[in-house]
Scaffold this active site. Structure first.
Site, PDB file in Angstrom:
ATOM      1  N   SER A  84       1.248  -1.335   0.214  1.00  0.00           N
ATOM      2  CA  SER A  84      -0.114  -0.015  -0.086  1.00  0.00           C
ATOM      3  C   SER A  84       0.475   1.064   0.170  1.00  0.00           C
ATOM      4  O   SER A  84       0.195   1.820  -0.241  1.00  0.00           O
ATOM      5  CB  SER A  84      -1.272   0.104   1.405  1.00  0.00           C
ATOM      6  OG  SER A  84       0.018   0.018   2.337  1.00  0.00           O
ATOM      7  N   THR A 197      -2.085   3.588   2.766  1.00  0.00           N
ATOM      8  CA  THR A 197      -1.886   5.267   3.422  1.00  0.00           C
ATOM      9  C   THR A 197      -1.337   4.878   4.903  1.00  0.00           C
ATOM     10  O   THR A 197      -2.170   4.153   5.457  1.00  0.00           O
ATOM     11  CB  THR A 197      -2.622   6.253   3.350  1.00  0.00           C
ATOM     12  OG1 THR A 197      -3.435   6.229   1.940  1.00  0.00           O
ATOM     13  CG2 THR A 197      -2.035   7.768   3.505  1.00  0.00           C
ATOM     14  N   THR A 215       1.509   6.979   0.975  1.00  0.00           N
ATOM     15  CA  THR A 215       0.773   6.788   0.219  1.00  0.00           C
ATOM     16  C   THR A 215       0.891   5.999  -0.575  1.00  0.00           C
ATOM     17  O   THR A 215       1.683   7.041  -1.405  1.00  0.00           O
ATOM     18  CB  THR A 215      -0.366   7.077   0.166  1.00  0.00           C
ATOM     19  OG1 THR A 215      -1.613   6.449  -0.443  1.00  0.00           O
ATOM     20  CG2 THR A 215      -0.829   8.318  -0.769  1.00  0.00           C
ATOM     21  N   ARG A 225      -2.689  11.330 -11.315  1.00  0.00           N
ATOM     22  CA  ARG A 225      -4.403  11.104 -10.144  1.00  0.00           C
ATOM     23  C   ARG A 225      -2.675  11.598  -8.636  1.00  0.00           C
ATOM     24  O   ARG A 225      -2.148  10.958  -8.283  1.00  0.00           O
ATOM     25  CB  ARG A 225      -4.986  10.677  -9.869  1.00  0.00           C
ATOM     26  CG  ARG A 225      -6.358  10.404  -8.799  1.00  0.00           C
ATOM     27  CD  ARG A 225      -5.725   9.516  -7.487  1.00  0.00           C
ATOM     28  NE  ARG A 225      -6.546   9.709  -6.208  1.00  0.00           N
ATOM     29  CZ  ARG A 225      -6.626   9.205  -5.261  1.00  0.00           C
ATOM     30  NH1 ARG A 225      -5.055   8.718  -4.714  1.00  0.00           N
ATOM     31  NH2 ARG A 225      -7.266   9.388  -4.240  1.00  0.00           N
ATOM     32  N   GLY A 227      -3.627  11.812  -5.018  1.00  0.00           N
ATOM     33  CA  GLY A 227      -4.880  12.460  -3.589  1.00  0.00           C
ATOM     34  C   GLY A 227      -4.385  13.309  -2.815  1.00  0.00           C
ATOM     35  O   GLY A 227      -3.932  14.295  -2.525  1.00  0.00           O
ATOM     36  N   ASP A 228      -5.123  12.730  -1.263  1.00  0.00           N
ATOM     37  CA  ASP A 228      -5.273  14.009  -0.033  1.00  0.00           C
ATOM     38  C   ASP A 228      -3.262  14.286  -0.008  1.00  0.00           C
ATOM     39  O   ASP A 228      -3.459  14.735   1.108  1.00  0.00           O
ATOM     40  CB  ASP A 228      -6.274  13.433   0.921  1.00  0.00           C
ATOM     41  CG  ASP A 228      -6.206  12.289   1.223  1.00  0.00           C
ATOM     42  OD1 ASP A 228      -4.958  10.984   0.488  1.00  0.00           O
ATOM     43  OD2 ASP A 228      -6.578  11.625   2.735  1.00  0.00           O
ATOM     44  N   THR A 248      -6.552   8.376   6.282  1.00  0.00           N
ATOM     45  CA  THR A 248      -6.491   7.566   5.180  1.00  0.00           C
ATOM     46  C   THR A 248      -7.628   7.018   4.353  1.00  0.00           C
ATOM     47  O   THR A 248      -8.822   8.103   5.348  1.00  0.00           O
ATOM     48  CB  THR A 248      -5.615   6.573   5.678  1.00  0.00           C
ATOM     49  OG1 THR A 248      -6.727   5.734   6.966  1.00  0.00           O
ATOM     50  CG2 THR A 248      -4.978   6.605   6.600  1.00  0.00           C
ATOM     51  N   GLY A 249      -8.214   6.773   3.399  1.00  0.00           N
ATOM     52  CA  GLY A 249      -8.960   6.095   2.521  1.00  0.00           C
ATOM     53  C   GLY A 249      -9.442   7.343   1.250  1.00  0.00           C
ATOM     54  O   GLY A 249      -8.310   7.267   0.973  1.00  0.00           O
ATOM     55  N   GLY A 251      -9.044   9.886  -0.478  1.00  0.00           N
ATOM     56  CA  GLY A 251      -9.147  10.390  -1.024  1.00  0.00           C
ATOM     57  C   GLY A 251      -9.258  12.062  -1.016  1.00  0.00           C
ATOM     58  O   GLY A 251      -9.253  13.296  -0.467  1.00  0.00           O
TER      59      GLY A 251
HETATM   60  N1  GLY Z   1      -5.702   8.452   1.128  1.00  0.00           N
HETATM   61  C1  GLY Z   1      -5.054   7.245  -0.330  1.00  0.00           C
HETATM   62  C2  GLY Z   1      -4.991   9.011  -1.697  1.00  0.00           C
HETATM   63  O1  GLY Z   1      -6.820   8.527  -1.738  1.00  0.00           O
HETATM   64  O2  GLY Z   1      -4.632   8.722  -2.095  1.00  0.00           O
END
Ligand code: GLY
Length: 344
Positions: A84, A197, A215, A225, A227-228, A248-249, A251
């Site tokens: 991950s 993450t 992550t 792409r 993410g957060d 986490t999760g 994003g």
């Molecule tokens: N939280 C990780 C992502 O969405 O990239």
């Protein structure tokens, strides 16, 4: 177990004097200066010791809080068995591992991040260098790679055999109208596209805070792409006056709620870390029009200046609660957080 009803009751009472949920303890015990070092990660007991020990040892050896955070963040990044984060992470649509990471120092609001970084096993270390060695905050893609190489990071293939096979299986299951046959064993196990993450947050003996989020993002994501995780205020936020939070999760939901900043600001307004994490879960559900529209998950972890910690998720069930682990002079503890929507 905290069930959905009790969680809703507590979150609906935002602003009211709601009791802390009993499974989440206050972990700080006053010491001479009222503080003691704590390092936490957004993982349960399977990873706790492995991830937290290097960070804790850095504290014990008198190293700076940033060294402690980095030492723990690198553990999963370098571990090919963690599919991950970092090496062996989740590949994108093209079968390429692109990594995101952010670093923040609560003492001075300094921060740095990298996005869509390829071929470097430890994006957390590169994010720290962006923070410490440049006047910028975000570096992405080719520029981030060139920066890492300039600082001596070797380029390496991040795709392990395991992550390659995972990607191939996903490709073969994408459509029954393309020219790829389904996997030979016919076993489609990736119904949901995983995200992976880890958040590391720390409070040192001076009462200073720092954090890192790292992550490989979302499995099968469109190349480029991010993410957060690399966005300051989304996947990570640290404010020395208040506390720190990480996400986490999914994003995209954390991005459109400025999630970690929201959690820290909830703590500034007086909420405990637990209440603050739950408040963001509630907010995400609300902006999606209610739980009927929520088929994804996000998890938050937070710590305040007093060393209280909290952890909440949007979805969960008994045995699959969100969890966090922390290490202090009392040793390692893993605690289960709360969730709002019970899933089967
Ligand atoms: N939280 C990780 C992502 O969405 O990239």
């Amino acid at each position: 177990m905290i069930n959905r009803r009790s969680f809703i009751g507590k979150v609906a009472g935002l602003g009211a004097a709601i009791p802390l949920i009993s499974t989440i303890p206050s972990v700080s015990k006053p010491t001479q200066n009222g503080k003691k070092p704590i390092i936490l990660c957004s993982r349960g007991e399977n990873w706790a010791e492995k991830v937290l020990t290097p960070g804790w040892e850095a504290f014990q050896n008198g190293k700076d809080i940033l060294d402690a955070v980095e030492a723990s963040a690198r553990v999963t990044e370098l571990d090919p068995n963690d599919a991950s984060v970092g090496y062996g992470g989740l590949p994108n649509e093209d079968g390429v591992v692109q990594l995101d990471a952010s670093f923040m120092d609560g003492r001075n609001h300094n921060c740095g991040s990298v996005g869509a970084l390829e071929n470097i096993k430890t994006p957390s270390s590169v994010a720290r260098l962006v923070m410490e060695r440049t006047d910028h905050i975000h570096l992405v893609g080719e520029g981030a790679l060139r920066f890492a190489k300039a600082h001596g990071f070797p380029e390496e293939n991040l795709l392990t055999d395991r992550s390659r096979r995972m990607w191939l299986r996903w490709k073969e299951n994408l459509s029954d109208r393309d020219d790829r046959f389904p996997p030979e064993d016919g076993d489609y196990e990736l119904e949901k596209r995983p995200t992976g993450t880890i958040n590391i947050l720390a409070l040192d003996a001076n009462g200073d805070l720092a954090g890192c989020t790292t992550t490989s993002g979302l499995f099968g994501k469109i190349p480029g792409r991010i993410g957060d995780s690399p966005i300051i205020g989304a996947g990570l936020y640290v404010d020395n006056e208040v506390g720190a939070a990480g996400a986490t999760g999914r994003g995209e939901e954390i991005l459109r709620t400025c999630g970690s900043f929201f959690v820290v600001e909830q703590m500034r307004a007086g909420k405990s870390p637990q209440e603050a994490c739950e408040a963001l879960c509630k907010r995400i559900i609300d902006i999606n029009g209610g739980e009927k529209n929520v088929n994804f998950n996000d998890r938050l972890v937070a710590i305040n200046k007093d060393g209280e910690v909290g952890c909440a998720a949007i979805r969960g069930r008994e045995g699959r609660e969100p969890s966090l682990s922390f290490m202090s002079e009392d040793g390692i503890r893993t605690i289960k957080g709360t969730y709002l929507i019970e899933v089967s």
